[in-house]
Motif scaffolding. Structure first.
Motif, PDB file in Angstrom:
ATOM      1  N   HIS A  12      -2.177  -1.105 -31.060  1.00  0.00           N
ATOM      2  CA  HIS A  12      -1.178  -0.152 -30.580  1.00  0.00           C
ATOM      3  C   HIS A  12      -1.938   1.040 -30.027  1.00  0.00           C
ATOM      4  O   HIS A  12      -2.727   1.665 -30.738  1.00  0.00           O
ATOM      5  CB  HIS A  12      -0.238   0.285 -31.701  1.00  0.00           C
ATOM      6  N   CYS A  13      -1.703   1.335 -28.774  1.00  0.00           N
ATOM      7  CA  CYS A  13      -2.432   2.404 -28.101  1.00  0.00           C
ATOM      8  C   CYS A  13      -1.440   3.452 -27.615  1.00  0.00           C
ATOM      9  O   CYS A  13      -0.833   3.290 -26.558  1.00  0.00           O
ATOM     10  CB  CYS A  13      -3.229   1.831 -26.941  1.00  0.00           C
ATOM     11  N   SER A  14      -1.280   4.510 -28.364  1.00  0.00           N
ATOM     12  CA  SER A  14      -0.314   5.550 -27.997  1.00  0.00           C
ATOM     13  C   SER A  14      -0.768   6.362 -26.788  1.00  0.00           C
ATOM     14  O   SER A  14       0.051   7.002 -26.139  1.00  0.00           O
ATOM     15  CB  SER A  14      -0.047   6.470 -29.186  1.00  0.00           C
ATOM     16  N   ASP A  15      -2.055   6.318 -26.460  1.00  0.00           N
ATOM     17  CA  ASP A  15      -2.569   7.042 -25.297  1.00  0.00           C
ATOM     18  C   ASP A  15      -2.552   6.211 -24.018  1.00  0.00           C
ATOM     19  O   ASP A  15      -2.871   6.721 -22.950  1.00  0.00           O
ATOM     20  CB  ASP A  15      -4.008   7.503 -25.553  1.00  0.00           C
ATOM     21  N   CYS A  16      -2.195   4.937 -24.118  1.00  0.00           N
ATOM     22  CA  CYS A  16      -2.187   4.052 -22.950  1.00  0.00           C
ATOM     23  C   CYS A  16      -0.871   4.183 -22.190  1.00  0.00           C
ATOM     24  O   CYS A  16       0.096   4.744 -22.698  1.00  0.00           O
ATOM     25  CB  CYS A  16      -2.373   2.597 -23.392  1.00  0.00           C
ATOM     26  N   SER A  17      -0.825   3.636 -20.994  1.00  0.00           N
ATOM     27  CA  SER A  17       0.410   3.661 -20.216  1.00  0.00           C
ATOM     28  C   SER A  17       1.501   2.900 -20.958  1.00  0.00           C
ATOM     29  O   SER A  17       1.224   2.066 -21.814  1.00  0.00           O
ATOM     30  CB  SER A  17       0.184   3.051 -18.838  1.00  0.00           C
ATOM     31  N   ALA A  18       2.742   3.168 -20.617  1.00  0.00           N
ATOM     32  CA  ALA A  18       3.884   2.555 -21.317  1.00  0.00           C
ATOM     33  C   ALA A  18       3.828   1.033 -21.303  1.00  0.00           C
ATOM     34  O   ALA A  18       4.224   0.389 -22.272  1.00  0.00           O
ATOM     35  CB  ALA A  18       5.189   3.046 -20.704  1.00  0.00           C
ATOM     36  N   THR A  19       3.327   0.444 -20.243  1.00  0.00           N
ATOM     37  CA  THR A  19       3.259  -1.022 -20.162  1.00  0.00           C
ATOM     38  C   THR A  19       2.134  -1.596 -20.999  1.00  0.00           C
ATOM     39  O   THR A  19       2.086  -2.799 -21.229  1.00  0.00           O
ATOM     40  CB  THR A  19       3.090  -1.482 -18.704  1.00  0.00           C
ATOM     41  N   ASN A  20       1.222  -0.751 -21.444  1.00  0.00           N
ATOM     42  CA  ASN A  20       0.049  -1.226 -22.197  1.00  0.00           C
ATOM     43  C   ASN A  20      -0.025  -0.650 -23.600  1.00  0.00           C
ATOM     44  O   ASN A  20      -1.082  -0.641 -24.215  1.00  0.00           O
ATOM     45  CB  ASN A  20      -1.235  -0.872 -21.454  1.00  0.00           C
ATOM     46  N   THR A  21       1.090  -0.166 -24.126  1.00  0.00           N
ATOM     47  CA  THR A  21       1.078   0.450 -25.451  1.00  0.00           C
ATOM     48  C   THR A  21       0.757  -0.555 -26.549  1.00  0.00           C
ATOM     49  O   THR A  21      -0.006  -0.273 -27.462  1.00  0.00           O
ATOM     50  CB  THR A  21       2.432   1.126 -25.732  1.00  0.00           C
ATOM     51  N   ASP A  22       1.336  -1.749 -26.467  1.00  0.00           N
ATOM     52  CA  ASP A  22       1.055  -2.810 -27.436  1.00  0.00           C
ATOM     53  C   ASP A  22       0.293  -3.920 -26.729  1.00  0.00           C
ATOM     54  O   ASP A  22       0.754  -4.476 -25.736  1.00  0.00           O
ATOM     55  CB  ASP A  22       2.351  -3.344 -28.042  1.00  0.00           C
ATOM     56  N   ILE A  23      -0.876  -4.193 -27.259  1.00  0.00           N
ATOM     57  CA  ILE A  23      -1.774  -5.176 -26.653  1.00  0.00           C
ATOM     58  C   ILE A  23      -2.117  -6.216 -27.708  1.00  0.00           C
ATOM     59  O   ILE A  23      -2.511  -5.871 -28.823  1.00  0.00           O
ATOM     60  CB  ILE A  23      -3.072  -4.502 -26.158  1.00  0.00           C
ATOM     61  N   TYR A  24      -1.976  -7.470 -27.348  1.00  0.00           N
ATOM     62  CA  TYR A  24      -2.335  -8.575 -28.240  1.00  0.00           C
ATOM     63  C   TYR A  24      -3.513  -9.306 -27.603  1.00  0.00           C
ATOM     64  O   TYR A  24      -3.409  -9.854 -26.514  1.00  0.00           O
ATOM     65  CB  TYR A  24      -1.139  -9.514 -28.447  1.00  0.00           C
ATOM     66  N   TYR A  25      -4.627  -9.268 -28.299  1.00  0.00           N
ATOM     67  CA  TYR A  25      -5.890  -9.856 -27.839  1.00  0.00           C
ATOM     68  C   TYR A  25      -6.044 -11.186 -28.549  1.00  0.00           C
ATOM     69  O   TYR A  25      -6.081 -11.245 -29.777  1.00  0.00           O
ATOM     70  CB  TYR A  25      -7.013  -8.894 -28.211  1.00  0.00           C
TER      71      TYR A  25
END
Length: 89
Positions: A12-25
């Motif tokens: 979870h990246c609160s500093d990322c753009s809205a489309t990239n807030t939750d990233i599953y790697y």
């Protein structure tokens, strides 16, 4: 990570753009041994959280895939098609 059946990490990246807030790697290849990490990326966690880069062995759609949801990652659908190792879409 190498032992996990699904091999998926959520960030979870609160500093990322809205489309990239939750990233599953989703890891496709084994995580490199600790000895492979040099320079800025000191270990796998550091690579994933602080020093996002393509080395060691961290190439999109070769070593890993990125998704916006856990279900997409598990079902291998809607994978992200591009990553500049700083801002991914």
């Amino acid at each position: 990570m190498n032992q996990d059946l699904n091999r998926v990490i959520h960030r979870h990246c609160s500093d990322c753009s809205a489309t990239n807030t939750d990233i599953y790697y989703k890891r496709l290849t084994p995580v490199p041994d600790q000895s492979a990490f040099t320079g800025e990326a000191t270990d796998f966690v550091n690579l994933f959280t602080d020093n996002w880069m393509s080395t060691p062995n961290n190439i999109l759609n070769t070593d890993f895939k990125l998704y916006s949801t856990y279900d997409d990652a598990i079902n291998d659908v809607n994978a992200w098609t591009w990553c500049d190792y700083c801002k991914c879409v």
